[in-house]
Design an enzyme around this catalytic site. Structure first.
Site, PDB file in Angstrom:
ATOM      1  N   GLU A 177      -9.947  49.451  42.393  1.00  8.07           N
ATOM      2  CA  GLU A 177     -10.395  50.329  43.502  1.00  8.07           C
ATOM      3  C   GLU A 177     -11.897  50.566  43.390  1.00  8.07           C
ATOM      4  O   GLU A 177     -12.627  50.533  44.459  1.00  8.07           O
ATOM      5  CB  GLU A 177      -9.504  51.535  43.454  1.00  8.07           C
ATOM      6  CG  GLU A 177      -7.964  50.975  43.823  1.00  8.07           C
ATOM      7  CD  GLU A 177      -7.487  51.951  44.867  1.00  8.07           C
ATOM      8  OE1 GLU A 177      -8.055  53.023  45.202  1.00  8.07           O
ATOM      9  OE2 GLU A 177      -6.302  51.775  45.617  1.00  8.07           O
TER      10      GLU A 177
ATOM     11  N   GLY B 268       1.816  53.852  39.177  1.00  3.31           N
ATOM     12  CA  GLY B 268       2.405  53.509  38.091  1.00  3.31           C
ATOM     13  C   GLY B 268       2.813  54.542  37.057  1.00  3.31           C
ATOM     14  O   GLY B 268       3.539  54.324  36.245  1.00  3.31           O
TER      15      GLY B 268
ATOM     16  N   CYS C  23       3.033  46.125  47.253  1.00 10.02           N
ATOM     17  CA  CYS C  23       2.774  47.012  45.993  1.00 10.02           C
ATOM     18  C   CYS C  23       4.084  46.742  45.189  1.00 10.02           C
ATOM     19  O   CYS C  23       5.301  46.843  45.645  1.00 10.02           O
ATOM     20  CB  CYS C  23       2.920  48.236  46.375  1.00 10.02           C
ATOM     21  SG  CYS C  23       2.884  49.428  44.973  1.00 10.02           S
TER      22      CYS C  23
ATOM     23  N   ASP D 288       0.884  49.915  50.686  1.00  8.80           N
ATOM     24  CA  ASP D 288       0.665  50.150  49.171  1.00  8.80           C
ATOM     25  C   ASP D 288       0.187  51.645  48.890  1.00  8.80           C
ATOM     26  O   ASP D 288       0.017  52.307  49.741  1.00  8.80           O
ATOM     27  CB  ASP D 288      -0.563  49.112  48.790  1.00  8.80           C
ATOM     28  CG  ASP D 288      -0.776  48.996  47.459  1.00  8.80           C
ATOM     29  OD1 ASP D 288      -0.037  49.222  46.670  1.00  8.80           O
ATOM     30  OD2 ASP D 288      -1.880  48.689  46.854  1.00  8.80           O
ATOM     31  N   SER D 289       0.179  51.863  47.693  1.00  8.55           N
ATOM     32  CA  SER D 289      -0.638  53.058  47.186  1.00  8.55           C
ATOM     33  C   SER D 289      -1.782  53.387  47.432  1.00  8.55           C
ATOM     34  O   SER D 289      -2.367  54.401  47.410  1.00  8.55           O
ATOM     35  CB  SER D 289       0.106  53.326  45.699  1.00  8.55           C
ATOM     36  OG  SER D 289      -0.592  52.308  44.844  1.00  8.55           O
TER      37      SER D 289
ATOM     38  N   HIS E 287      -3.401  44.773  43.215  1.00 10.50           N
ATOM     39  CA  HIS E 287      -4.715  45.072  43.072  1.00 10.50           C
ATOM     40  C   HIS E 287      -5.563  44.142  42.151  1.00 10.50           C
ATOM     41  O   HIS E 287      -6.835  43.798  42.342  1.00 10.50           O
ATOM     42  CB  HIS E 287      -5.031  46.323  42.306  1.00 10.50           C
ATOM     43  CG  HIS E 287      -4.695  47.599  43.098  1.00 10.50           C
ATOM     44  ND1 HIS E 287      -3.527  48.251  43.381  1.00 10.50           N
ATOM     45  CD2 HIS E 287      -5.722  48.719  43.561  1.00 10.50           C
ATOM     46  CE1 HIS E 287      -3.816  49.403  44.121  1.00 10.50           C
ATOM     47  NE2 HIS E 287      -4.976  49.729  44.109  1.00 10.50           N
TER      48      HIS E 287
ATOM     49  N   CYS F 229       0.193  42.968  39.835  1.00 10.67           N
ATOM     50  CA  CYS F 229       0.102  44.183  40.804  1.00 10.67           C
ATOM     51  C   CYS F 229      -0.724  43.602  41.894  1.00 10.67           C
ATOM     52  O   CYS F 229      -2.023  42.817  41.572  1.00 10.67           O
ATOM     53  CB  CYS F 229      -0.732  45.233  39.992  1.00 10.67           C
ATOM     54  SG  CYS F 229      -1.277  46.651  40.933  1.00 10.67           S
TER      55      CYS F 229
END
Length: 272
Positions: free
Chosen positions: A152, A43, A74, A10-11, A190, A188
């Site tokens: 995050e 993004g 992701c 993932d990023s 996240h 997403c």
């Protein structure tokens, strides 16, 4: 018998929601998590540059991990680069795409919301999913610019700004003709990290669709047809986390990775 090595990519930290589901589905596999934190968030990237970045990073990761399977945990990376990744590397890939198909099947009102990154919202892949599976629905598609960063920060122990969160999600909550949004896709990886906070700020109760369990089942299916083999060289141990940058934010994130089971960090030094 060799233990399968799974590389989750993932990023940033959002793919940890997928890693958690994979760990539950496949408790005995060798897991390595990789985050391109040097380039986070994805993004905001232009498409051509981002594809080039993802392919370059993935080449380094595959050389380092020698995985039996790669999970692109992701949505942005999957919708923009999954085909190129499969064409470039001789490793099975499992991607992550917005769960529009199950949302369209589950809605009672015919109005579904899709929360995603601005990049995922722009992708033709996302529009194709809507056309193919939700043409009979009203789809409120919203690129939320700050949700991933909120998630995050939460993992790092920072309290979520509930007022800001409410502003981020409000566009997918609509009422029309006596009907209103009843299903919201978390587009997403996240975003499932914020489910407790989402329940506090939603204007009415909706069903949120977290794609992680379905991704984990797909990983198990694909792994069933993969012949695992011993690594050809020394690879990162189980529960390693590989980070492309050692910028200050990376150090702050290490306790959060450890809390999610990835307590062995390695920094690759792959600056943007």
């Amino acid at each position: 018998m060799s233990t399968a090595r799974i590389l989750l990519f993932d990023s940033g930290m959002g793919g940890l929601t997928v890693a958690r589901a994979v760990r539950h589905e496949l408790p005995f596999v060798h897991l390595v998590y990789a985050a391109d934190n040097a380039a986070f968030p994805y993004g905001a990237w232009a498409e051509t540059a981002l594809v080039r970045r993802i392919l370059g990073v993935m080449a380094e990761l595959i050389a380092r991990v020698d995985p039996d399977i790669v999970v692109i945990a992701c949505n942005t990376a999957s919708t923009i680069a999954l085909a190129q990744l499969r064409d470039t590397f001789g490793v099975p890939f499992v991607g992550t795409v917005p769960a529009i198909k199950p949302a369209a099947a589950q809605t009672k009102s015919g109005i579904i919301g899709v929360l995603a990154t601005p990049g995922t919202v722009r992708r033709e892949y996302t529009q194709t999913l809507i056309h193919d599976f939700a043409a009979h629905c009203r789809v409120e598609l919203h690129g939320a610019p700050r949700l991933a960063e909120m998630a995050e920060r939460k993992l790092k122990g920072v309290a979520v700004d509930l007022a800001a969160l409410k502003d981020e999600i409000s566009p997918v909550f609509v009422e029309a003709g006596g009907r209103r949004t009843d299903v919201v896709v978390l587009g997403c990886t996240h975003y499932p990290l914020l489910t407790d906070e989402l329940a506090k700020v939603e204007p009415w109760v909706v069903r949120y669709i977290d794609p992680a369990p379905a991704i984990a089942r797909r990983v198990a299916d694909v792994l069933g047809s993969v012949v695992t083999r011993p690594p050809g060289r020394e690879v990162p141990p189980h529960n390693s986390v590989l980070l492309t940058s050692r910028r200050p934010e990376a150090e702050d994130a290490l306790p959060a990775y450890a809390k999610m089971g990835f307590h062995l960090p390695e920094f690759l030094g792959m600056a943007v």
